[in-house]
Motif scaffolding. Sequence first.
Motif, PDB file in Angstrom:
ATOM      1  N   SER A   1     -27.361  26.926  44.830  1.00  0.00           N
ATOM      2  CA  SER A   1     -27.145  27.792  45.764  1.00  0.00           C
ATOM      3  C   SER A   1     -27.749  27.636  47.002  1.00  0.00           C
ATOM      4  CB  SER A   1     -26.839  28.947  45.214  1.00  0.00           C
ATOM      5  OG  SER A   1     -28.028  29.674  44.943  1.00  0.00           O
TER       6      SER A   1
ATOM      7  N   TYR B   1     -17.704  22.341  43.327  1.00  0.00           N
ATOM      8  CA  TYR B   1     -16.269  23.537  42.788  1.00  0.00           C
ATOM      9  C   TYR B   1     -17.016  24.903  42.634  1.00  0.00           C
ATOM     10  CZ  TYR B   1     -15.878  18.723  41.286  1.00  0.00           C
ATOM     11  OH  TYR B   1     -15.816  17.160  41.377  1.00  0.00           O
ATOM     12  N   ALA B   2     -18.445  24.981  43.031  1.00  0.00           N
ATOM     13  CA  ALA B   2     -18.933  26.337  43.079  1.00  0.00           C
ATOM     14  C   ALA B   2     -18.404  27.159  44.165  1.00  0.00           C
ATOM     15  CB  ALA B   2     -20.390  26.167  43.217  1.00  0.00           C
ATOM     16  N   ASP B   3     -18.551  28.575  43.684  1.00  0.00           N
ATOM     17  CA  ASP B   3     -17.980  29.501  44.904  1.00  0.00           C
ATOM     18  C   ASP B   3     -19.202  29.937  46.004  1.00  0.00           C
ATOM     19  OD1 ASP B   3     -20.383  30.824  43.613  1.00  0.00           O
ATOM     20  OD2 ASP B   3     -18.903  32.390  42.590  1.00  0.00           O
TER      21      ASP B   3
ATOM     22  N   ARG C   1     -11.491  18.416  40.233  1.00  0.00           N
ATOM     23  CA  ARG C   1     -11.771  19.766  39.635  1.00  0.00           C
ATOM     24  C   ARG C   1     -10.885  20.099  38.556  1.00  0.00           C
ATOM     25  NH1 ARG C   1     -12.537  25.237  41.654  1.00  0.00           N
ATOM     26  NH2 ARG C   1     -13.440  24.534  43.660  1.00  0.00           N
TER      27      ARG C   1
ATOM     28  N   GLU D   1     -20.826  22.431  38.183  1.00  0.00           N
ATOM     29  CA  GLU D   1     -20.331  23.097  39.531  1.00  0.00           C
ATOM     30  C   GLU D   1     -20.157  21.825  40.498  1.00  0.00           C
ATOM     31  OE1 GLU D   1     -24.045  25.154  39.838  1.00  0.00           O
ATOM     32  OE2 GLU D   1     -23.028  27.174  39.758  1.00  0.00           O
TER      33      GLU D   1
END
Length: 397
Positions: free
Chosen positions: A181, A210-212, A297, A319
Amino acid sequence: MKLAARVAKIKPSETLAITAKANALKAEGRDVIGFGAGEPDFDTPVNIKAAAIKAIEDGFTKYTPVGGTDELKEAIMAKLKRDNGFEYKRTQIVVSCGAKHTLYNLAQALLDPGDEVIIPSPYWVSYPDIVVLACGQPVIVNTLEKDGFKMKPEHLQAAITGRTRAVVINSPANPTGAAYSPAELKALANVLLDKDILVISDDIYEKMLYADFPFANIATVEPKMKDRTIVVNGVSKAYAMTGWRIGYAAGPEEIIAAINKIQSQNTSNPASISQKAAVEALNGDQKIVTTMVGEFRKRRDIIVQLLNEIKGVKCLSPEGAFYVFPNVSGVYGLSYKGKKITDSTQLIDYLLDEANVATVPGAAFGSDDHIRLSYATSLKNIEEGVKRIKNAIAKLD
Ligand code: PMP
Ligand code: GLU
């Protein structure tokens, strides 16, 4: 025959070796499902192919400048601005024959004998050997599954010595899919800020996230790191162009000039036709990337779920990238026909022989408790392949 000592110091790329083995078995008629190759199963988009065909028809088939055409460098600069917010000059970009070649040239440009490069483990198979071929010393920093396979600032700090020349950060990562991140990258930057250490940021899986949180690299989160970061990227993964062999680096002028000089004495320019195709990939419609990533995904969610249904297998949900790296140590110690399976190499051999499924041993990436599966293959193959793995593991006692 006597060969140079460097040959004995490295191993052949295991990812490529396993892919070749699986393909050879398929050619013999064996129904092998391949989870080995780290390459998109999609075809190269038609607009990109058309640009290459046009290049041939226009006679764009001669040597180009060693480090790539101005047109391609401009397309790369526009991409780095658009996606990453970076301003680079043309003299800060060099194009090579794939990101692997970029990394190879970079190591040749940077390392003197004994210079150390910090590589978080699990690592992509080629990093340590590329460093060794440049007479450098890989310094492996083990990351933990419980930390999502991410290097902690204190682990980075502990690995630094007076010989540390560079750190490799690959996010999203091959083989774990781990993605840092922005906050995690900032914490790593804080360790490096007051030190004369370069960061090799391998961003090849940038689009497969695919992480937020959004994609970032160390220089996006800490602009003071930009002059010490070499961004490595390419078109292989995002545009399904593995065979075209176009990768690039962006970074300090002096390093880019050194890579150019080295490249002028090995490959010269990357293929002129591939360069035209890469211009179209970077400047053309980007919808294809979103479509492919959406498929990856879906496949990720399914493969993680199916693998976790197998007794003795535990799989984190990655992720990014298109690999899963399940922990298979729960299977070690079990036997088939009296033969015990005790490591990742024995397990992948068993899976290939018994289940006709090709996977890569974690040992090749520095972690023997795991195996790697690339889910850049159809859902049908994923479902059938994991079923075969489940059945083969159920036969062990
Ligand atoms: N870096 C990583 C982490 C990779 O997985 C790959 C895969 N081939 C590469 C670099 C090199 O890609 P290419 O040479 O096809 O551009
Ligand atoms: N990077 C891909 C993989 O890890 C392709 C093969 C290679 O270059 O290693 O499978």
